[in-house]
Design a protein around this motif. Structure first.
Motif, PDB file in Angstrom:
ATOM      1  N   ILE A  50      96.480 -42.456  24.471  1.00 31.23           N
ATOM      2  CA  ILE A  50      96.491 -43.210  25.731  1.00 31.23           C
ATOM      3  C   ILE A  50      95.799 -42.422  26.838  1.00 31.23           C
ATOM      4  O   ILE A  50      94.986 -42.972  27.590  1.00 31.23           O
ATOM      5  N   VAL A  51      96.099 -41.144  26.929  1.00 29.60           N
ATOM      6  CA  VAL A  51      95.464 -40.309  27.961  1.00 29.60           C
ATOM      7  C   VAL A  51      93.959 -40.245  27.737  1.00 29.60           C
ATOM      8  O   VAL A  51      93.168 -40.339  28.684  1.00 29.60           O
ATOM      9  N   LEU A  52      93.533 -40.087  26.479  1.00 32.51           N
ATOM     10  CA  LEU A  52      92.100 -40.022  26.196  1.00 32.51           C
ATOM     11  C   LEU A  52      91.406 -41.342  26.520  1.00 32.51           C
ATOM     12  O   LEU A  52      90.288 -41.349  27.036  1.00 32.51           O
ATOM     13  N   ALA A  53      92.059 -42.447  26.251  1.00 35.54           N
ATOM     14  CA  ALA A  53      91.457 -43.755  26.521  1.00 35.54           C
ATOM     15  C   ALA A  53      91.318 -44.024  28.016  1.00 35.54           C
ATOM     16  O   ALA A  53      90.403 -44.731  28.447  1.00 35.54           O
ATOM     17  N   ASN A  55      90.723 -41.714  30.366  1.00 31.52           N
ATOM     18  CA  ASN A  55      89.879 -40.724  31.034  1.00 31.52           C
ATOM     19  C   ASN A  55      88.488 -40.714  30.415  1.00 31.52           C
ATOM     20  O   ASN A  55      88.095 -39.773  29.733  1.00 31.52           O
ATOM     21  N   THR A  56      87.717 -41.755  30.697  1.00 31.59           N
ATOM     22  CA  THR A  56      86.394 -41.875  30.084  1.00 31.59           C
ATOM     23  C   THR A  56      85.248 -41.501  31.023  1.00 31.59           C
ATOM     24  O   THR A  56      84.100 -41.469  30.591  1.00 31.59           O
ATOM     25  N   GLU A  57      85.527 -41.219  32.273  1.00 24.35           N
ATOM     26  CA  GLU A  57      84.446 -40.923  33.204  1.00 24.35           C
ATOM     27  C   GLU A  57      83.804 -39.569  32.906  1.00 24.35           C
ATOM     28  O   GLU A  57      84.425 -38.675  32.346  1.00 24.35           O
ATOM     29  N   VAL A  58      82.539 -39.450  33.267  1.00 29.68           N
ATOM     30  CA  VAL A  58      81.786 -38.222  33.032  1.00 29.68           C
ATOM     31  C   VAL A  58      82.091 -37.235  34.149  1.00 29.68           C
ATOM     32  O   VAL A  58      82.096 -37.590  35.336  1.00 29.68           O
ATOM     33  N   VAL A  59      82.360 -36.005  33.765  1.00 31.21           N
ATOM     34  CA  VAL A  59      82.641 -34.952  34.745  1.00 31.21           C
ATOM     35  C   VAL A  59      81.788 -33.739  34.426  1.00 31.21           C
ATOM     36  O   VAL A  59      81.311 -33.558  33.303  1.00 31.21           O
ATOM     37  N   ASP A  60      81.577 -32.886  35.434  1.00 32.81           N
ATOM     38  CA  ASP A  60      80.799 -31.657  35.280  1.00 32.81           C
ATOM     39  C   ASP A  60      81.741 -30.465  35.231  1.00 32.81           C
ATOM     40  O   ASP A  60      82.669 -30.358  36.044  1.00 32.81           O
ATOM     41  N   PHE A  61      81.489 -29.605  34.284  1.00 31.58           N
ATOM     42  CA  PHE A  61      82.251 -28.364  34.164  1.00 31.58           C
ATOM     43  C   PHE A  61      81.286 -27.205  34.268  1.00 31.58           C
ATOM     44  O   PHE A  61      80.204 -27.235  33.687  1.00 31.58           O
ATOM     45  N   GLN A  62      81.688 -26.200  35.010  1.00 30.80           N
ATOM     46  CA  GLN A  62      80.860 -25.005  35.091  1.00 30.80           C
ATOM     47  C   GLN A  62      81.645 -23.855  34.465  1.00 30.80           C
ATOM     48  O   GLN A  62      82.734 -23.501  34.923  1.00 30.80           O
ATOM     49  N   ILE A  63      81.079 -23.330  33.383  1.00 30.01           N
ATOM     50  CA  ILE A  63      81.701 -22.220  32.667  1.00 30.01           C
ATOM     51  C   ILE A  63      80.759 -21.039  32.804  1.00 30.01           C
ATOM     52  O   ILE A  63      79.685 -21.007  32.200  1.00 30.01           O
ATOM     53  N   PHE A  64      81.144 -20.079  33.624  1.00 25.08           N
ATOM     54  CA  PHE A  64      80.316 -18.923  33.976  1.00 25.08           C
ATOM     55  C   PHE A  64      78.979 -19.420  34.506  1.00 25.08           C
ATOM     56  O   PHE A  64      78.922 -19.935  35.607  1.00 25.08           O
ATOM     57  N   VAL A  65      77.909 -19.291  33.751  1.00 25.10           N
ATOM     58  CA  VAL A  65      76.603 -19.715  34.252  1.00 25.10           C
ATOM     59  C   VAL A  65      76.175 -21.062  33.675  1.00 25.10           C
ATOM     60  O   VAL A  65      75.158 -21.605  34.079  1.00 25.10           O
ATOM     61  N   TRP A  66      76.920 -21.601  32.742  1.00 26.28           N
ATOM     62  CA  TRP A  66      76.570 -22.871  32.130  1.00 26.28           C
ATOM     63  C   TRP A  66      77.193 -24.019  32.902  1.00 26.28           C
ATOM     64  O   TRP A  66      78.338 -23.942  33.337  1.00 26.28           O
ATOM     65  N   LYS A  67      76.429 -25.072  33.038  1.00 24.45           N
ATOM     66  CA  LYS A  67      76.952 -26.288  33.637  1.00 24.45           C
ATOM     67  C   LYS A  67      76.912 -27.371  32.572  1.00 24.45           C
ATOM     68  O   LYS A  67      75.859 -27.675  32.017  1.00 24.45           O
ATOM     69  N   VAL A  68      78.082 -27.943  32.271  1.00 24.00           N
ATOM     70  CA  VAL A  68      78.210 -28.906  31.187  1.00 24.00           C
ATOM     71  C   VAL A  68      78.688 -30.236  31.765  1.00 24.00           C
ATOM     72  O   VAL A  68      79.644 -30.270  32.532  1.00 24.00           O
ATOM     73  N   MET A  70      80.107 -33.875  30.504  1.00 26.81           N
ATOM     74  CA  MET A  70      80.621 -34.611  29.338  1.00 26.81           C
ATOM     75  C   MET A  70      81.750 -35.516  29.786  1.00 26.81           C
ATOM     76  O   MET A  70      82.267 -35.394  30.894  1.00 26.81           O
ATOM     77  N   SER A  71      82.121 -36.409  28.907  1.00 27.74           N
ATOM     78  CA  SER A  71      83.237 -37.297  29.172  1.00 27.74           C
ATOM     79  C   SER A  71      84.530 -36.471  29.229  1.00 27.74           C
ATOM     80  O   SER A  71      84.724 -35.549  28.438  1.00 27.74           O
ATOM     81  N   ARG A  72      85.377 -36.834  30.161  1.00 27.96           N
ATOM     82  CA  ARG A  72      86.638 -36.106  30.298  1.00 27.96           C
ATOM     83  C   ARG A  72      87.487 -36.268  29.035  1.00 27.96           C
ATOM     84  O   ARG A  72      88.200 -35.354  28.642  1.00 27.96           O
ATOM     85  N   SER A  73      87.403 -37.420  28.381  1.00 35.92           N
ATOM     86  CA  SER A  73      88.188 -37.632  27.168  1.00 35.92           C
ATOM     87  C   SER A  73      87.747 -36.694  26.044  1.00 35.92           C
ATOM     88  O   SER A  73      88.573 -36.197  25.285  1.00 35.92           O
ATOM     89  N   ILE A  74      86.442 -36.433  25.941  1.00 34.24           N
ATOM     90  CA  ILE A  74      85.957 -35.480  24.935  1.00 34.24           C
ATOM     91  C   ILE A  74      86.461 -34.087  25.257  1.00 34.24           C
ATOM     92  O   ILE A  74      86.910 -33.351  24.368  1.00 34.24           O
ATOM     93  N   PHE A  75      86.402 -33.721  26.523  1.00 34.41           N
ATOM     94  CA  PHE A  75      86.888 -32.397  26.936  1.00 34.41           C
ATOM     95  C   PHE A  75      88.379 -32.246  26.631  1.00 34.41           C
ATOM     96  O   PHE A  75      88.814 -31.224  26.096  1.00 34.41           O
ATOM     97  N   LEU A  76      89.164 -33.275  26.929  1.00 33.09           N
ATOM     98  CA  LEU A  76      90.598 -33.214  26.643  1.00 33.09           C
ATOM     99  C   LEU A  76      90.867 -33.173  25.138  1.00 33.09           C
ATOM    100  O   LEU A  76      91.745 -32.443  24.673  1.00 33.09           O
ATOM    101  N   ALA A  77      90.092 -33.945  24.361  1.00 34.72           N
ATOM    102  CA  ALA A  77      90.267 -33.951  22.904  1.00 34.72           C
ATOM    103  C   ALA A  77      89.960 -32.576  22.315  1.00 34.72           C
ATOM    104  O   ALA A  77      90.689 -32.087  21.440  1.00 34.72           O
ATOM    105  N   VAL A  78      88.912 -31.946  22.799  1.00 33.44           N
ATOM    106  CA  VAL A  78      88.577 -30.599  22.329  1.00 33.44           C
ATOM    107  C   VAL A  78      89.701 -29.626  22.676  1.00 33.44           C
ATOM    108  O   VAL A  78      90.098 -28.790  21.846  1.00 33.44           O
ATOM    109  N   ASN A  79      90.234 -29.746  23.883  1.00 29.61           N
ATOM    110  CA  ASN A  79      91.337 -28.867  24.280  1.00 29.61           C
ATOM    111  C   ASN A  79      92.582 -29.085  23.423  1.00 29.61           C
ATOM    112  O   ASN A  79      93.265 -28.131  23.051  1.00 29.61           O
TER     113      ASN A  79
END
Length: 99
Positions: A50-53, A55-68, A70-79
């Motif tokens: 339900i939470v993954l469904a 949260n489908t909007e695209v968000v930006d994540f900055q990890i050190f020098v990388w800017k990624v 992706m869909s928030r649901s993909i990020f949550l699923a990976v976590n």
């Protein structure tokens, strides 16, 4: 009288045997606990879906020098998957230390 004693003897033997555990779920190994655990896991999986469904909007994540991006649901699923992997590896590790 004699027949009643024989029946009581048979019942006493059945209670002592492992077969009697089928009729007494509190004695049966893993009886009610497994059902509660299975229900809990199913409810947890449903909550994650339900939470993954939602949260489908695209968000930006900055990890050190990388800017990624992706869909928030993909990020949550990976976590969630990383968390499950860490939990299982710690569980297996603790079982090895006990032996």
């Amino acid at each position: 009288m004699r027949g009643g004693q024989a029946v009581r003897g048979i019942l006493n033997q059945a209670e002592k045997s492992k077969e009697a555990n089928v009729f007494r779920p509190e004695i049966r190994q893993g009886g009610g606990y497994m059902k509660v655990k299975q229900i809990f896991v199913l409810v947890l999986i449903l909550a994650v879906v339900i939470v993954l469904a939602q949260n489908t909007e695209v968000v930006d994540f900055q990890i050190f020098v990388w800017k990624v991006s992706m869909s928030r649901s993909i990020f949550l699923a990976v976590n969630v998957l990383v968390g499950i992997a860490i939990g299982l590896s710690l569980k297996m590790r603790s079982k090895k230390k006990i032996r």
